[in-house]
Design a protein around this motif. Sequence first.
Motif, PDB file in Angstrom:
ATOM      1  N   LYS A 114       0.846  -1.190   0.000  1.00 19.47           N
ATOM      2  CA  LYS A 114       0.000   0.000   0.000  1.00 19.47           C
ATOM      3  C   LYS A 114       0.880   1.237   0.000  1.00 19.47           C
ATOM      4  O   LYS A 114       1.728   1.426   0.873  1.00 19.47           O
ATOM      5  CB  LYS A 114      -0.914   0.019   1.234  1.00 19.47           C
ATOM      6  CG  LYS A 114      -1.862   1.210   1.269  1.00 19.47           C
ATOM      7  CD  LYS A 114      -2.856   1.193   0.118  1.00 19.47           C
ATOM      8  CE  LYS A 114      -3.864   2.335   0.227  1.00 19.47           C
ATOM      9  NZ  LYS A 114      -4.813   2.346  -0.904  1.00 19.47           N
ATOM     10  N   ARG A 115       0.669   2.082  -1.012  1.00 14.14           N
ATOM     11  CA  ARG A 115       1.405   3.338  -1.136  1.00 14.14           C
ATOM     12  C   ARG A 115       0.458   4.519  -0.984  1.00 14.14           C
ATOM     13  O   ARG A 115      -0.687   4.473  -1.433  1.00 14.14           O
ATOM     14  CB  ARG A 115       2.088   3.435  -2.508  1.00 14.14           C
ATOM     15  CG  ARG A 115       3.235   2.460  -2.710  1.00 14.14           C
ATOM     16  CD  ARG A 115       3.803   2.589  -4.123  1.00 14.14           C
ATOM     17  NE  ARG A 115       4.970   1.744  -4.322  1.00 14.14           N
ATOM     18  CZ  ARG A 115       6.217   2.109  -4.098  1.00 14.14           C
ATOM     19  NH1 ARG A 115       6.461   3.345  -3.663  1.00 14.14           N
ATOM     20  NH2 ARG A 115       7.214   1.281  -4.281  1.00 14.14           N
ATOM     21  N   PHE A 116       0.934   5.565  -0.347  1.00 11.17           N
ATOM     22  CA  PHE A 116       0.248   6.846  -0.294  1.00 11.17           C
ATOM     23  C   PHE A 116       1.192   7.862  -0.924  1.00 11.17           C
ATOM     24  O   PHE A 116       2.072   8.397  -0.253  1.00 11.17           O
ATOM     25  CB  PHE A 116      -0.091   7.235   1.143  1.00 11.17           C
ATOM     26  CG  PHE A 116      -1.037   6.278   1.821  1.00 11.17           C
ATOM     27  CD1 PHE A 116      -2.403   6.390   1.638  1.00 11.17           C
ATOM     28  CD2 PHE A 116      -0.552   5.264   2.641  1.00 11.17           C
ATOM     29  CE1 PHE A 116      -3.278   5.506   2.261  1.00 11.17           C
ATOM     30  CE2 PHE A 116      -1.418   4.384   3.267  1.00 11.17           C
ATOM     31  CZ  PHE A 116      -2.787   4.510   3.072  1.00 11.17           C
ATOM     32  N   ALA A 121       3.461   2.457   2.871  1.00 14.12           N
ATOM     33  CA  ALA A 121       2.962   2.088   4.196  1.00 14.12           C
ATOM     34  C   ALA A 121       3.109   0.597   4.451  1.00 14.12           C
ATOM     35  O   ALA A 121       3.401   0.172   5.576  1.00 14.12           O
ATOM     36  CB  ALA A 121       1.502   2.510   4.343  1.00 14.12           C
ATOM     37  N   GLY A 144       2.673   0.418  10.130  1.00 13.81           N
ATOM     38  CA  GLY A 144       1.720   0.011   9.098  1.00 13.81           C
ATOM     39  C   GLY A 144       0.612  -0.877   9.611  1.00 13.81           C
ATOM     40  O   GLY A 144      -0.155  -1.444   8.825  1.00 13.81           O
ATOM     41  N   THR A 146      -2.275  -0.233  11.343  1.00 12.58           N
ATOM     42  CA  THR A 146      -3.638   0.211  11.054  1.00 12.58           C
ATOM     43  C   THR A 146      -3.919   0.161   9.557  1.00 12.58           C
ATOM     44  O   THR A 146      -5.032  -0.185   9.137  1.00 12.58           O
ATOM     45  CB  THR A 146      -3.864   1.636  11.594  1.00 12.58           C
ATOM     46  OG1 THR A 146      -3.728   1.618  13.028  1.00 12.58           O
ATOM     47  CG2 THR A 146      -5.260   2.146  11.241  1.00 12.58           C
ATOM     48  N   THR A 147      -2.928   0.472   8.730  1.00 12.31           N
ATOM     49  CA  THR A 147      -3.104   0.355   7.277  1.00 12.31           C
ATOM     50  C   THR A 147      -3.404  -1.080   6.896  1.00 12.31           C
ATOM     51  O   THR A 147      -4.277  -1.340   6.045  1.00 12.31           O
ATOM     52  CB  THR A 147      -1.843   0.845   6.545  1.00 12.31           C
ATOM     53  OG1 THR A 147      -1.607   2.213   6.863  1.00 12.31           O
ATOM     54  CG2 THR A 147      -2.002   0.704   5.039  1.00 12.31           C
ATOM     55  N   ASP A 150      -6.971  -1.754   7.703  1.00 13.92           N
ATOM     56  CA  ASP A 150      -7.860  -1.118   6.728  1.00 13.92           C
ATOM     57  C   ASP A 150      -8.025  -1.986   5.486  1.00 13.92           C
ATOM     58  O   ASP A 150      -9.130  -2.122   4.946  1.00 13.92           O
ATOM     59  CB  ASP A 150      -7.319   0.253   6.328  1.00 13.92           C
ATOM     60  CG  ASP A 150      -7.585   1.315   7.371  1.00 13.92           C
ATOM     61  OD1 ASP A 150      -8.420   1.076   8.272  1.00 13.92           O
ATOM     62  OD2 ASP A 150      -6.960   2.389   7.304  1.00 13.92           O
ATOM     63  N   LEU A 151      -6.935  -2.585   5.022  1.00 12.41           N
ATOM     64  CA  LEU A 151      -7.010  -3.443   3.845  1.00 12.41           C
ATOM     65  C   LEU A 151      -7.797  -4.711   4.143  1.00 12.41           C
ATOM     66  O   LEU A 151      -8.687  -5.102   3.378  1.00 12.41           O
ATOM     67  CB  LEU A 151      -5.602  -3.806   3.364  1.00 12.41           C
ATOM     68  CG  LEU A 151      -4.698  -2.660   2.907  1.00 12.41           C
ATOM     69  CD1 LEU A 151      -3.367  -3.216   2.403  1.00 12.41           C
ATOM     70  CD2 LEU A 151      -5.361  -1.836   1.820  1.00 12.41           C
ATOM     71  N   ALA A 156     -10.073  -0.250   2.339  1.00 15.81           N
ATOM     72  CA  ALA A 156      -9.129   0.352   1.407  1.00 15.81           C
ATOM     73  C   ALA A 156      -8.652  -0.739   0.455  1.00 15.81           C
ATOM     74  O   ALA A 156      -8.714  -1.932   0.776  1.00 15.81           O
ATOM     75  CB  ALA A 156      -7.944   0.970   2.150  1.00 15.81           C
ATOM     76  N   ASP A 254      -7.841  -2.985  16.778  1.00 14.88           N
ATOM     77  CA  ASP A 254      -6.712  -2.072  16.623  1.00 14.88           C
ATOM     78  C   ASP A 254      -6.333  -1.500  17.989  1.00 14.88           C
ATOM     79  O   ASP A 254      -6.980  -0.592  18.498  1.00 14.88           O
ATOM     80  CB  ASP A 254      -7.090  -0.948  15.652  1.00 14.88           C
ATOM     81  CG  ASP A 254      -5.866  -0.191  15.131  1.00 14.88           C
ATOM     82  OD1 ASP A 254      -4.745  -0.502  15.587  1.00 14.88           O
ATOM     83  OD2 ASP A 254      -6.030   0.695  14.279  1.00 14.88           O
ATOM     84  N   GLY A 304       6.596  -1.260   7.621  1.00 18.30           N
ATOM     85  CA  GLY A 304       5.717  -1.738   6.562  1.00 18.30           C
ATOM     86  C   GLY A 304       6.039  -3.115   6.035  1.00 18.30           C
ATOM     87  O   GLY A 304       5.407  -3.582   5.080  1.00 18.30           O
TER      88      GLY A 304
END
Length: 353
Positions: A114-116, A121, A144, A146-147, A150-151, A156, A254, A304
């Motif tokens: 996952k990139r922002f 991330a 990373g 929480t990211t 999210d996935l 996301a 989380d 990450g």
Amino acid sequence: MLDRAPDLRGARLFRDDGARALVPGGARREAHLLRAVFRAALLHPGFAARGRHDAGREGVLAHLAKARGFVEKSPCGLHDGSRILEVRGESDRLRRGMTEGQPREIVAAVGLTKRFGDTVALDDVSFVVEGPGLCAVLGPNGAGKTTLLDLLEGLAEPTRGAYRLFGKEPRPYPRRRVGVVMQKEAQIERVTAREYAELFSAIYGVRGGPLRILARARLEHRAETAVTRLSGGEAARLFIATAVVHDPTLVFLDEPTAHLDPENKRIVGEMLRELAAERTLFMTTHDLREADALADRLLFLVGGRVRASGTKDELVQAVPAAERRGLGVEDAFFHFCAIEIREGQAIGRGEAT
């Protein structure tokens, strides 16, 4: 449905980053509050049919409209709970198989990235988690964690890679079999613990849900207390009990015990171990001692990237004898990640805090 609707008089509707939520008039536009209510709408089992986020968002508004007489229009039908028994029966069947010594794949990731913008991330994250049990995702702040949630929660899309839930590609997302506890949950002003339990029981379409939530959270004596007046430990138990009211097979959490004192950590930990006996809990934390006490499986995430994953016993036993200090998971984390975690921050061994 609700026997008596939560008192949301004075609530107002507003937007922030595309997320719509009903919150009391005059409340601050805090991003975590908006996201919490929005995520509740997306993740509950009735309104997110066909994986459409709009269905979840408008559905929860429609439920609140019915409860309080709001006139918000909703493009989707109200959830009547007609499929709850069917799904609950499937969850029971799966858990029976797992508790009879037949672990099965619950969560798997293959090359998740996952990139922002220019920020990476998550970088090529791969692992497999079998259930039932508790898997602790360990890493410092900014790792990373929480990211990743999210996935896996379907909120996301990965830049690259894929994941499976219950051995299958999650399309449509199996929301009826998943529960979620956020790091910062919605705490709506003037709503009591009982009303909060009533609201989310109605959202999930569970008859008798409020009593079940309050009993599991050990909050019968605090039922008429405003959620915002509960202690940190009481609120954590309420949010966890709410997340499992529909009897999910998998629960994402989380950092559910962040900022709790040791006694409340112990009480919440007992609750989590009890839940993990019949389902899979996938929990992020940076508390190595908590992970040692609660987890069956571990996933070390730093920068990450996955540094190690496996059962707790496998990872602890992999530490060379010369590196062992008798600290179990803490020794294993340093061995695989070459850092320690203090107050959520990554530091090298021997560095000053």
